[in-house]
Design an enzyme around this catalytic site. Sequence first.
Site, short mmCIF file in Angstrom:
data_model
loop_
_atom_site.label_atom_id
_atom_site.label_comp_id
_atom_site.label_asym_id
_atom_site.label_seq_id
_atom_site.Cartn_x
_atom_site.Cartn_y
_atom_site.Cartn_z
N GLU A 85 -5.77 -8.29 0.69
CA GLU A 85 -5.89 -8.36 1.56
C GLU A 85 -7.56 -7.39 1.37
O GLU A 85 -7.80 -7.36 0.04
CB GLU A 85 -5.96 -6.52 1.91
N GLU B 233 1.06 -1.25 -0.29
CA GLU B 233 -0.21 0.32 -0.16
C GLU B 233 1.19 1.73 0.27
O GLU B 233 0.81 2.29 1.08
CB GLU B 233 -0.99 0.22 1.15
O1 IFM Z 1 -4.68 -3.02 8.63
C1 IFM Z 1 -4.31 -2.47 7.01
C2 IFM Z 1 -3.33 -2.75 6.75
O2 IFM Z 1 -2.30 -3.14 7.50
C3 IFM Z 1 -2.98 -1.92 5.66
N1 IFM Z 1 -4.40 -2.23 4.45
C4 IFM Z 1 -5.45 -2.16 5.52
C5 IFM Z 1 -5.57 -2.77 6.75
C6 IFM Z 1 -7.04 -1.94 7.64
O3 IFM Z 1 -6.67 -0.83 7.65
#
Ligand code: IFM
Length: 468
Positions: A364, A170
């Site tokens: 994710e 990210e």
């Molecule tokens: O916890 C985070 C993760 O570290 C990065 N992506 C989003 C998740 C939820 O906010």
Amino acid sequence: MPTAPTTFPKDFLWGAASSAYQIEGAAHTDGRADSVWDAYCRTPGAIFENHTGDTACDHYHRYREDIELMRRLGLRAYRFSVSWPRVIPQGVAEVNDKGLAFYDRLVDALLEANIQPFLTLFHWDYPLALHAGGRGGWLNRESADWFADYSRVIVDRLSDRVAHWMTLNEPQCFIGGGPPPGNLPLAPGDRVTLKDKLQMWHHAALAHGRATQIIREHAKLKPSIGYAPVGVSPIPADDQPSSIDAARIAATSVLAPHLWNNTWFNDPILLGRYPDDGLRVFANDAPRVQPGDMEIIHQKQDFLGLNIYHGIPMRMNPAGIPEEAPRPPGYPRTAFGWPVEPESLYWGPRFIHERYKLPIYITENGLSNTDIVSLDGKVHDPQRIDFLRRYLRELRRAINDGADVRGYFQWSIMDNFEWLDGYKQRFGLVHIDYATQKRTPKDSAWWYAHIIESNGAALDDEPFLRSG
Ligand code: IFM
């Protein structure tokens, strides 16, 4: 008309994800040094109730128990990150063998449990020593060399057992905390300009390129390499064809001078150039690019990871320009306040696959919920089951309509340190009691096990609940 398959593709990888700082704890153990997050957590008021990742889920000591749970749930893959300052405490030079040995044990235990390791090299815990004292962190172009050296250490040690690699998690977030520019950023908490942020991204992209080269050249097992940006997922606000066009344009353009877009982050890596519209929109804030940079950044990728939690509803305005549509009052939202938009797992992978034609993993996706241990000792989280069921059905639809999605990682395997929100948000399949470190798989964990077992077919059944 042939009916669409109800299962996912044969070798679809069902997994769950985490990151080092969010679960490991053991922040001052076995030679680990501070990351920018350790320092930021010590800044009064920066984090909800001044929580820190010092102990987190104590996964550093309890990884065996955690992997045993993953095995019982039937996970095929587990995405974790390595803590750079655990392995190289000062960020460069001396390697901390005790820190490195932890990842040896972790990978071995995963393989023993028949779970494929998906390793992320950087999930935000930048070594403090390379940021402090004016060294500047990602603002310093040397970051790319530092990251390459760190990557080499990990590849040399783990690539005889790890085949799946992700460089960065990210970048849209870690270089600036999201839109609009000027918001309080995530750690290290510096105030930076938009120009700084774009320069930081350029350096991180160089680091990605260098790390990809290192993995490609030195990995012992044939590597599969990708990275995991936010999959910004505009979705049509209604069923008008023009709204689909608006969403597609938004998914593949830089419409405004902020970081919440796909192409500024993916085009350099996957197409070898910054997008023209972005260069126009960012104008004088665009980064300084040296000769040869784009060749380093543009390394062949084997897959693209996408972190997708929600969409952005789009429509065309009367002048035929894409605009964000307002969400009606009472729109469904998670405990974090994020909108619930399952179609983001349909349109996100579709638009991004159309543009880049690479295999995709959803690296994710998940829900923060107000999970509590009930009087019966269990954690009943029907909202998460409903959320996942809706999102996964949309993902299946995207695959059936041609998006090449190879796997899905639920965020997160366990409740953990949610950055600025500390332990307030619970995203896990497994509940953590932070006072006792007791692990309790939630109802959703057993439901997810059933989805994995049926390769997705059970998404059509009424939720099957099983505890324990
Ligand atoms: O916890 C985070 C993760 O570290 C990065 N992506 C989003 C998740 C939820 O906010």
